[in-house]
Design a protein around this motif. Structure first.
Motif, PDB file in Angstrom:
ATOM      1  N   ASP A   1      37.279  20.195  44.568  1.00 63.61           N
ATOM      2  CA  ASP A   1      38.458  20.055  43.697  1.00 63.61           C
ATOM      3  C   ASP A   1      38.905  18.599  43.614  1.00 63.61           C
ATOM      4  N   GLN A   2      38.922  17.919  44.763  1.00 62.37           N
ATOM      5  CA  GLN A   2      39.347  16.519  44.772  1.00 62.37           C
ATOM      6  C   GLN A   2      38.360  15.637  44.008  1.00 62.37           C
TER       7      GLN A   2
ATOM      8  N   SER B   1      38.956  16.258  40.332  1.00 60.77           N
ATOM      9  CA  SER B   1      40.169  15.580  39.886  1.00 60.77           C
ATOM     10  C   SER B   1      39.936  14.076  39.745  1.00 60.77           C
ATOM     11  N   THR B   2      39.213  13.497  40.697  1.00 64.53           N
ATOM     12  CA  THR B   2      38.897  12.063  40.620  1.00 64.53           C
ATOM     13  C   THR B   2      38.033  11.758  39.409  1.00 64.53           C
TER      14      THR B   2
ATOM     15  N   ASP C   1      37.900  13.513  36.579  1.00 63.81           N
ATOM     16  CA  ASP C   1      38.743  13.646  35.385  1.00 63.81           C
ATOM     17  C   ASP C   1      39.612  12.409  35.188  1.00 63.81           C
ATOM     18  N   THR C   2      40.189  11.896  36.281  1.00 65.35           N
ATOM     19  CA  THR C   2      41.010  10.681  36.191  1.00 65.35           C
ATOM     20  C   THR C   2      40.178   9.498  35.717  1.00 65.35           C
TER      21      THR C   2
END
Length: 201
Positions: free
Chosen positions: A140-141, A144-145, A147-148
């Motif tokens: 998940d992290q 998210s990274t 996507d950022t």
């Protein structure tokens, strides 16, 4: 052959059977040693207390029968223990192989860039469930990274369009002779505007 090489070539089932066999062999040797050292003197003492004469044929026959019975009992116990060890190893291998395979596949997918890969709850052991939760949290992290990073690159590309378009228009104008090459255009196109020579001093 090194221990690390054995870990890579031997499967989980083989290692479990090997571990169970080592424990089984240790237990057999211990039981056999105790039976050989402690058993005969105790049995001999009880036979003498029962009234048998030392050195009699009857006492020798009874002691031989007792030794044969011990060997047969130990052999049967060894066979049953070996069957149980193989059965337990097979069961544990079957129970642990699936979550390990799922975790390996998910890790390979994440390493190749698929950050949507997740490990399903398997309920094999609480340790595997905690490992699956930790892996999914890590994925998940990473997602998210990623996507950022993509949003940042998209925003950066969008923000660069205007100045790049302005520079391209100035260059086309200068090339076509529409825009004169003067101090204003030089300041627009130069990353470091020229310093005022009168101010240098």
């Amino acid at each position: 052959m090194s221990r690390g090489h054995l870990r890579r070539t031997w499967g989980l089932g083989t290692r479990l059977v090997l571990a169970q066999s080592i424990v089984l062999i240790g237990a057999i040797l211990t039981a056999g040693l105790i039976a050989a050292v402690v058993g005969p003197p105790l049995f001999h003492e009880h036979m003498l207390r029962a009234g048998l004469n030392p050195g009699s044929a009857q006492l020798r026959h009874v002691e031989e029968a007792q030794q044969i019975a011990n060997l047969i009992s130990l052999g049967i116990a060894i066979a049953i223990a070996a069957i149980l060890a193989i059965a337990v190893s097979w069961y544990l291998t079957r129970r642990l192989q699936r979550p390990l395979h799922e975790l390996t596949q998910a890790a390979a997918a994440v390493s190749s860039g698929d950050y949507g890969a997740r490990v399903p709850p398997n309920r094999a052991t609480p340790e595997f469930d905690r490992l699956a939760d930790a892996f999914n949290s890590m994925a998940d992290q990473l997602a998210s990274t990623e996507d950022t990073r993509r949003r940042l690159l998209s925003d950066l590309a969008h923000e660069l369009r205007t100045p790049v378009a302005t520079l391209a228009a100035y260059l086309e104008g200068i090339e076509d002779g529409v825009t004169p090459w003067n101090t204003a255009s030089q300041r627009t196109l130069s990353p470091d505007p020229p310093m005022d020579r009168a101010g240098m001093g």
